[in-house]
Design a protein around this motif. Structure first.
Motif, PDB file in Angstrom:
ATOM      1  N   LEU A  60       0.848  -1.194   0.000  1.00 41.10           N
ATOM      2  CA  LEU A  60       0.000   0.000   0.000  1.00 41.10           C
ATOM      3  C   LEU A  60       0.881   1.241   0.000  1.00 41.10           C
ATOM      4  O   LEU A  60       1.889   1.288   0.700  1.00 41.10           O
ATOM      5  N   PHE A  61       0.500   2.219  -0.803  1.00 40.50           N
ATOM      6  CA  PHE A  61       1.210   3.504  -0.759  1.00 40.50           C
ATOM      7  C   PHE A  61       0.257   4.615  -1.179  1.00 40.50           C
ATOM      8  O   PHE A  61      -0.728   4.376  -1.884  1.00 40.50           O
ATOM      9  N   GLY A  62       0.548   5.829  -0.722  1.00 38.28           N
ATOM     10  CA  GLY A  62      -0.234   6.986  -1.145  1.00 38.28           C
ATOM     11  C   GLY A  62       0.313   7.511  -2.457  1.00 38.28           C
ATOM     12  O   GLY A  62       1.517   7.448  -2.704  1.00 38.28           O
ATOM     13  N   ASP A  63      -0.573   8.030  -3.315  1.00 43.41           N
ATOM     14  CA  ASP A  63      -0.077   8.519  -4.609  1.00 43.41           C
ATOM     15  C   ASP A  63       0.535   9.917  -4.510  1.00 43.41           C
ATOM     16  O   ASP A  63       1.450  10.249  -5.249  1.00 43.41           O
ATOM     17  N   HIS A  64       0.016  10.729  -3.598  1.00 46.66           N
ATOM     18  CA  HIS A  64       0.543  12.094  -3.436  1.00 46.66           C
ATOM     19  C   HIS A  64      -0.087  12.688  -2.188  1.00 46.66           C
ATOM     20  O   HIS A  64      -1.056  12.144  -1.655  1.00 46.66           O
ATOM     21  N   LEU A  65       0.446  13.812  -1.716  1.00 49.22           N
ATOM     22  CA  LEU A  65      -0.183  14.487  -0.584  1.00 49.22           C
ATOM     23  C   LEU A  65      -1.571  14.977  -0.993  1.00 49.22           C
ATOM     24  O   LEU A  65      -1.818  15.244  -2.170  1.00 49.22           O
ATOM     25  N   PRO A  66      -2.459  15.100  -0.015  1.00 51.84           N
ATOM     26  CA  PRO A  66      -3.826  15.533  -0.323  1.00 51.84           C
ATOM     27  C   PRO A  66      -3.895  17.039  -0.590  1.00 51.84           C
ATOM     28  O   PRO A  66      -3.076  17.798  -0.065  1.00 51.84           O
ATOM     29  N   PRO A  67      -4.882  17.469  -1.374  1.00 52.00           N
ATOM     30  CA  PRO A  67      -5.087  18.907  -1.562  1.00 52.00           C
ATOM     31  C   PRO A  67      -5.829  19.504  -0.357  1.00 52.00           C
ATOM     32  O   PRO A  67      -7.028  19.736  -0.413  1.00 52.00           O
ATOM     33  N   LEU A  68      -5.101  19.731   0.724  1.00 54.01           N
ATOM     34  CA  LEU A  68      -5.726  20.226   1.961  1.00 54.01           C
ATOM     35  C   LEU A  68      -5.840  21.747   1.992  1.00 54.01           C
ATOM     36  O   LEU A  68      -6.252  22.318   3.001  1.00 54.01           O
ATOM     37  N   ASN A  69      -5.411  22.368   0.895  1.00 46.94           N
ATOM     38  CA  ASN A  69      -5.605  23.796   0.737  1.00 46.94           C
ATOM     39  C   ASN A  69      -4.980  24.614   1.872  1.00 46.94           C
ATOM     40  O   ASN A  69      -3.821  24.424   2.192  1.00 46.94           O
ATOM     41  N   THR A  70      -5.775  25.490   2.514  1.00 45.06           N
ATOM     42  CA  THR A  70      -5.212  26.426   3.500  1.00 45.06           C
ATOM     43  C   THR A  70      -4.770  25.758   4.800  1.00 45.06           C
ATOM     44  O   THR A  70      -4.134  26.397   5.638  1.00 45.06           O
ATOM     45  N   VAL A  71      -5.102  24.480   4.976  1.00 46.48           N
ATOM     46  CA  VAL A  71      -4.603  23.761   6.161  1.00 46.48           C
ATOM     47  C   VAL A  71      -3.072  23.835   6.193  1.00 46.48           C
ATOM     48  O   VAL A  71      -2.467  23.974   7.261  1.00 46.48           O
ATOM     49  N   TYR A  72      -2.453  23.752   5.028  1.00 49.00           N
ATOM     50  CA  TYR A  72      -0.984  23.730   4.985  1.00 49.00           C
ATOM     51  C   TYR A  72      -0.354  25.028   5.498  1.00 49.00           C
ATOM     52  O   TYR A  72       0.419  24.996   6.456  1.00 49.00           O
ATOM     53  N   PRO A  73      -0.677  26.188   4.900  1.00 43.54           N
ATOM     54  CA  PRO A  73      -0.058  27.411   5.435  1.00 43.54           C
ATOM     55  C   PRO A  73      -0.533  27.740   6.856  1.00 43.54           C
ATOM     56  O   PRO A  73       0.261  28.186   7.687  1.00 43.54           O
ATOM     57  N   ASN A  74      -1.809  27.488   7.153  1.00 40.14           N
ATOM     58  CA  ASN A  74      -2.327  27.879   8.468  1.00 40.14           C
ATOM     59  C   ASN A  74      -1.792  27.029   9.613  1.00 40.14           C
ATOM     60  O   ASN A  74      -1.804  27.456  10.766  1.00 40.14           O
ATOM     61  N   SER A  75      -1.318  25.824   9.299  1.00 35.67           N
ATOM     62  CA  SER A  75      -0.718  24.993  10.358  1.00 35.67           C
ATOM     63  C   SER A  75       0.785  25.252  10.452  1.00 35.67           C
ATOM     64  O   SER A  75       1.448  24.789  11.373  1.00 35.67           O
ATOM     65  N   GLY A  76       1.321  25.963   9.453  1.00 36.97           N
ATOM     66  CA  GLY A  76       2.763  26.206   9.429  1.00 36.97           C
ATOM     67  C   GLY A  76       3.531  25.094   8.736  1.00 36.97           C
ATOM     68  O   GLY A  76       4.757  25.024   8.811  1.00 36.97           O
ATOM     69  N   PHE A  77       2.810  24.207   8.039  1.00 42.76           N
ATOM     70  CA  PHE A  77       3.474  23.085   7.360  1.00 42.76           C
ATOM     71  C   PHE A  77       4.277  23.566   6.157  1.00 42.76           C
ATOM     72  O   PHE A  77       5.380  23.117   5.899  1.00 42.76           O
ATOM     73  N   MET A  78       3.677  24.477   5.391  1.00 41.42           N
ATOM     74  CA  MET A  78       4.410  25.111   4.292  1.00 41.42           C
ATOM     75  C   MET A  78       3.780  26.469   4.000  1.00 41.42           C
ATOM     76  O   MET A  78       2.687  26.770   4.476  1.00 41.42           O
ATOM     77  N   ASN A  79       4.476  27.265   3.199  1.00 41.28           N
ATOM     78  CA  ASN A  79       4.049  28.657   3.021  1.00 41.28           C
ATOM     79  C   ASN A  79       2.835  28.817   2.135  1.00 41.28           C
ATOM     80  O   ASN A  79       2.133  29.815   2.202  1.00 41.28           O
ATOM     81  N   ASP A  80       2.625  27.845   1.268  1.00 41.69           N
ATOM     82  CA  ASP A  80       1.614  28.006   0.240  1.00 41.69           C
ATOM     83  C   ASP A  80       0.627  26.838   0.298  1.00 41.69           C
ATOM     84  O   ASP A  80       0.812  25.905   1.072  1.00 41.69           O
ATOM     85  N   VAL A  81      -0.406  26.874  -0.548  1.00 45.89           N
ATOM     86  CA  VAL A  81      -1.361  25.760  -0.549  1.00 45.89           C
ATOM     87  C   VAL A  81      -0.878  24.606  -1.426  1.00 45.89           C
ATOM     88  O   VAL A  81      -1.400  23.504  -1.356  1.00 45.89           O
ATOM     89  N   THR A  82       0.118  24.868  -2.275  1.00 47.13           N
ATOM     90  CA  THR A  82       0.699  23.777  -3.065  1.00 47.13           C
ATOM     91  C   THR A  82       2.203  23.705  -2.814  1.00 47.13           C
ATOM     92  O   THR A  82       2.812  24.672  -2.360  1.00 47.13           O
ATOM     93  N   ALA A  83       2.773  22.559  -3.148  1.00 50.30           N
ATOM     94  CA  ALA A  83       4.200  22.337  -2.902  1.00 50.30           C
ATOM     95  C   ALA A  83       5.038  23.238  -3.795  1.00 50.30           C
ATOM     96  O   ALA A  83       4.638  23.583  -4.906  1.00 50.30           O
ATOM     97  N   SER A  84       6.212  23.588  -3.301  1.00 45.75           N
ATOM     98  CA  SER A  84       7.139  24.331  -4.154  1.00 45.75           C
ATOM     99  C   SER A  84       7.822  23.329  -5.079  1.00 45.75           C
ATOM    100  O   SER A  84       8.049  22.183  -4.699  1.00 45.75           O
ATOM    101  N   ARG A  85       8.138  23.756  -6.282  1.00 52.90           N
ATOM    102  CA  ARG A  85       8.769  22.832  -7.233  1.00 52.90           C
ATOM    103  C   ARG A  85      10.185  22.480  -6.818  1.00 52.90           C
ATOM    104  O   ARG A  85      10.702  21.430  -7.169  1.00 52.90           O
TER     105      ARG A  85
END
Length: 340
Positions: A224-249
């Motif tokens: 079993l494996f995940g295909d990619h991170l989920p599109p959690l939108n503003t959860v990412y910047p608001n939790s401090g996980f990353m600066n934006d809603v999508t990954a940086s290239r």
């Protein structure tokens, strides 16, 4: 005898406890945490499932294709070797299972080109119970078991789940059993609760499949494996996980791993979980699967095995060697490692 092999590519499956400043209780993925073998370093983020699937089934890498490519739609026109072809050559039934329409991502044509005997899709499977708008992981797992129980020959199932698909609307499930604590806006909290509930149900479904496999005589390998991170939108910047809603290239290895790693389980009902696989590109999944099954093949275990020993992550932007040292922007350098 030959082992049965079930590969589950779990839609948007990720470990949400990796979010900082947020507490989830109870743990939404106890089975997978206990059985985890390593991580898949996904070439995608928040979508483009088919590109991850392409790597997993062929052992080819998106890193060598033009940026923005979708091989399923652009390049696969003729038969192409894949895990399905390999297993059929070994006398297996090779079946793809996905509880959605078969036209999506051109899967019907691609699976035929890959050499699958059959593609079981929404059109030719029993109606599945839904969780939200998508077929539930539980009903899909029961269907996998039902199909497996009908077969006498060894089988290879490649299954793509659907329940975990975004968007994660607030009231998707009547009841959420995972509590989210932390300083998040109410809307983000609801998104995360919906997502975490889906993770819990994916984890429960894997446990159901393992319990079934444990009752079987024949060796049964479950991956079993995940295909990619989920599109959690503003959860990412608001939790401090990353600066934006999508990954940086581009970014540091630590940052890229945070934004691209999804859990990987390689497990057998005879020997339990394989441990310490580390973080690997999906192109190396075929190598891991065949190695676990005791198979040898010039490409899947030979060639890919040799490369894996030196570079377990081959990403469009970043090459990571076995010691964990990264080479960023490797594709643009004057000299590229000869192995690559």
């Amino acid at each position: 005898g030959k082992p049965d092999v079930i590969v589950l590519m779990s839609e948007s499956f990720w470990d949400p406890t990796r979010l900082p400043n947020v507490k989830l209780s109870p743990d939404p993925m106890p089975t997978i945490r206990e059985m985890q073998s390593g991580n898949v370093f996904s070439p995608e983020f928040g979508g483009m499932t088919a590109n991850v699937e392409f790597e997993a089934l062929t052992g080819f890498s998106n890193a060598f294709l033009p940026y923005g490519s979708i091989p399923y739609q652009q390049y696969i026109r003729n038969p192409i070797p894949s895990l399905a072809t390999f297993f059929r050559g070994e006398g297996y039934v090779a079946r793809a299972v996905h509880p959605f329409q078969k036209w999506f991502w051109n899967r019907s044509a691609v699976y035929k080109a890959f050499g699958f005997d059959q593609f079981k899709s929404e059109e030719n499977m029993p109606v599945m119970q839904k969780r939200g708008i998508f077929a539930s992981d539980e009903s899909l797992t029961k269907e996998i078991i039902r199909q497996a129980d009908q077969l006498r020959d060894p089988f290879f199932f490649f299954t793509v789940t659907l329940q975990g698909h975004g968007p994660y609307e607030a009231n998707r499930y009547a009841k959420n059993t995972i509590k989210v604590e932390g300083n998040l806006p109410a809307a983000d909290k609801q998104v995360l609760e919906t997502y975490a509930q889906g993770i819990k149900e994916a984890d429960d479904s894997l446990k159901m499949l393992m319990d079934w496999a444990n009752e079987r005589d024949r060796e049964t390998i479950i991956v079993l494996f995940g295909d990619h991170l989920p599109p959690l939108n503003t959860v990412y910047p608001n939790s401090g996980f990353m600066n934006d809603v999508t990954a940086s290239r581009k970014g540091s290895l630590e940052q890229m791993k945070a934004q691209h790693e999804t859990p990987l389980v390689v497990w057998s009902n005879k020997t339990g979980p394989v441990k310490d696989i580390g973080s690997i590109s999906p192109a190396f999944l075929s190598y891991q699967i065949l190695k676990q099954g005791g198979f040898e093949h010039p490409y899947y275990t030979g060639f890919l095995g040799n490369i894996f020993e030196k570079y377990p992550i081959i990403d469009r932007y970043m090459l990571v060697d076995a010691a964990g040292k990264e080479t960023a922007g490797w594709g643009r350098k004057k000299t590229i490692p000869p192995l690559i």
